[in-house]
Design a protein around this motif. Structure first.
Motif, PDB file in Angstrom:
ATOM      1  N   GLY A 137       0.868  -1.078   0.138  1.00  0.00           N
ATOM      2  CA  GLY A 137      -0.167   0.152   0.234  1.00  0.00           C
ATOM      3  C   GLY A 137       0.871   0.935   0.136  1.00  0.00           C
ATOM      4  N   ASN A 138       0.647   1.625   0.591  1.00  0.00           N
ATOM      5  CA  ASN A 138       1.776   3.452   0.901  1.00  0.00           C
ATOM      6  C   ASN A 138       2.223   3.060   2.186  1.00  0.00           C
ATOM      7  OD1 ASN A 138      -0.113   4.666  -1.513  1.00  0.00           O
ATOM      8  ND2 ASN A 138      -1.336   5.309  -0.086  1.00  0.00           N
ATOM      9  N   THR A 139       2.720   1.919   2.068  1.00  0.00           N
ATOM     10  CA  THR A 139       3.739   1.746   3.821  1.00  0.00           C
ATOM     11  C   THR A 139       4.665   0.967   3.007  1.00  0.00           C
ATOM     12  OG1 THR A 139       1.872   2.318   4.978  1.00  0.00           O
ATOM     13  CG2 THR A 139       4.109   1.544   6.250  1.00  0.00           C
ATOM     14  N   VAL A 140       6.323   1.641   4.244  1.00  0.00           N
ATOM     15  CA  VAL A 140       7.472   1.184   3.541  1.00  0.00           C
ATOM     16  C   VAL A 140       8.309   0.575   4.571  1.00  0.00           C
ATOM     17  CG1 VAL A 140       9.598   1.555   2.293  1.00  0.00           C
ATOM     18  CG2 VAL A 140       7.721   3.124   1.497  1.00  0.00           C
ATOM     19  N   TYR A 141       8.748  -0.580   4.138  1.00  0.00           N
ATOM     20  CA  TYR A 141       9.016  -0.921   5.186  1.00  0.00           C
ATOM     21  C   TYR A 141      11.179  -1.641   4.943  1.00  0.00           C
ATOM     22  CZ  TYR A 141       4.171  -2.491   6.551  1.00  0.00           C
ATOM     23  OH  TYR A 141       2.838  -2.262   6.513  1.00  0.00           O
ATOM     24  N   LEU A 142      11.741  -1.130   5.708  1.00  0.00           N
ATOM     25  CA  LEU A 142      12.967  -1.857   5.458  1.00  0.00           C
ATOM     26  C   LEU A 142      13.480  -2.990   6.363  1.00  0.00           C
ATOM     27  CD1 LEU A 142      15.017   1.618   5.472  1.00  0.00           C
ATOM     28  CD2 LEU A 142      13.688   0.395   3.853  1.00  0.00           C
ATOM     29  N   ALA A 143      14.090  -3.748   6.051  1.00  0.00           N
ATOM     30  CA  ALA A 143      15.057  -4.655   6.892  1.00  0.00           C
ATOM     31  C   ALA A 143      15.471  -3.752   7.568  1.00  0.00           C
ATOM     32  CB  ALA A 143      15.759  -5.267   5.666  1.00  0.00           C
ATOM     33  N   GLY A 144      16.333  -4.492   9.119  1.00  0.00           N
ATOM     34  CA  GLY A 144      16.997  -4.330   9.671  1.00  0.00           C
ATOM     35  C   GLY A 144      18.461  -3.570   8.778  1.00  0.00           C
ATOM     36  N   LEU A 165      27.110  -3.161  16.223  1.00  0.00           N
ATOM     37  CA  LEU A 165      26.373  -2.496  17.446  1.00  0.00           C
ATOM     38  C   LEU A 165      25.583  -1.939  17.735  1.00  0.00           C
ATOM     39  CD1 LEU A 165      30.270  -0.655  17.715  1.00  0.00           C
ATOM     40  CD2 LEU A 165      29.793  -3.280  19.035  1.00  0.00           C
ATOM     41  N   VAL A 166      24.738  -1.302  16.546  1.00  0.00           N
ATOM     42  CA  VAL A 166      23.962  -1.262  16.508  1.00  0.00           C
ATOM     43  C   VAL A 166      23.438  -1.509  14.903  1.00  0.00           C
ATOM     44  CG1 VAL A 166      24.581   1.015  15.154  1.00  0.00           C
ATOM     45  CG2 VAL A 166      22.754   1.379  16.406  1.00  0.00           C
ATOM     46  N   GLU A 167      21.729  -1.799  15.468  1.00  0.00           N
ATOM     47  CA  GLU A 167      20.462  -2.147  14.173  1.00  0.00           C
ATOM     48  C   GLU A 167      19.665  -1.098  14.101  1.00  0.00           C
ATOM     49  OE1 GLU A 167      18.684  -5.925  11.705  1.00  0.00           O
ATOM     50  OE2 GLU A 167      19.616  -6.634  13.994  1.00  0.00           O
ATOM     51  N   ILE A 168      19.029  -0.262  12.442  1.00  0.00           N
ATOM     52  CA  ILE A 168      18.479   0.384  12.613  1.00  0.00           C
ATOM     53  C   ILE A 168      17.309  -0.612  11.882  1.00  0.00           C
ATOM     54  CG2 ILE A 168      17.054   2.425  12.519  1.00  0.00           C
ATOM     55  CD1 ILE A 168      19.991   3.826  13.096  1.00  0.00           C
ATOM     56  N   ILE A 169      15.869  -0.081  12.303  1.00  0.00           N
ATOM     57  CA  ILE A 169      14.633  -0.912  11.644  1.00  0.00           C
ATOM     58  C   ILE A 169      13.626   0.674  11.456  1.00  0.00           C
ATOM     59  CG2 ILE A 169      12.631  -2.894  11.576  1.00  0.00           C
ATOM     60  CD1 ILE A 169      14.268  -4.871  13.048  1.00  0.00           C
ATOM     61  N   VAL A 170      13.249   0.860  10.086  1.00  0.00           N
ATOM     62  CA  VAL A 170      12.589   1.616   9.841  1.00  0.00           C
ATOM     63  C   VAL A 170      11.406   1.738   8.983  1.00  0.00           C
ATOM     64  CG1 VAL A 170      13.685   3.621  10.199  1.00  0.00           C
ATOM     65  CG2 VAL A 170      13.561   2.993   8.206  1.00  0.00           C
ATOM     66  N   THR A 171       9.949   1.826   9.766  1.00  0.00           N
ATOM     67  CA  THR A 171       9.148   2.430   8.738  1.00  0.00           C
ATOM     68  C   THR A 171       8.284   3.040   8.308  1.00  0.00           C
ATOM     69  OG1 THR A 171       8.087   0.094  10.017  1.00  0.00           O
ATOM     70  CG2 THR A 171       6.301   1.325   8.206  1.00  0.00           C
ATOM     71  N   ALA A 172       8.168   3.384   7.377  1.00  0.00           N
ATOM     72  CA  ALA A 172       8.189   4.949   6.295  1.00  0.00           C
ATOM     73  C   ALA A 172       6.938   5.105   5.369  1.00  0.00           C
ATOM     74  CB  ALA A 172       9.156   5.450   6.116  1.00  0.00           C
TER      75      ALA A 172
END
Length: 114
Positions: A19-26, A105-112
């Motif tokens: 739809g209008n949602t973007v999911y990025l892998a970690g 040391l860090v992982e970031i997951i975002v949804t946009a």
């Protein structure tokens, strides 16, 4: 609603659009650096992936951040605060976890949104 996948690998897609949602892998940074340098690497990659999906960091609605040690929270946050546009801060959670390898040391997951 259709699902579109971008940068598809054997185990995961880097980007999934539903739809209008973007999911990025970690996303993880270059191994060997400190938390600040890995965070900068990750945020640069997130910018690039969001652009591929047709959106940008002003449309991030949620971020989940994993640190291998919460003692590095301030170091990560300093880089995050330079990057995230004021007035566009997403909902966010930060926790401590063992990541895929000790070098991460860090992982970031975002949804946009698109």
């Amino acid at each position: 609603m259709s699902i579109r996948r971008i940068d598809v690998g054997p185990r995961m897609s880097q980007i999934v659009i539903h739809g209008n949602t973007v999911y990025l892998a970690g996303q993880v940074g270059e191994p060997g650096g400190n938390v600040a340098s890995q965070t900068r690497d990750i945020l640069k990659t997130i910018d690039e992936l969001l652009a591929k999906a047709g959106t940008d960091k002003t449309k991030i609605v949620q971020a989940i951040i994993w640190l291998d040690d919460m003692k590095t929270f301030a170091e990560m946050n300093a880089e995050w605060d330079k990057w995230v546009p004021q007035g566009h801060t997403p909902a966010r959670a930060t926790g401590e976890a063992k990541l895929a390898t000790p070098e991460y040391l860090v992982e970031i997951i975002v949804t946009a949104a698109l």
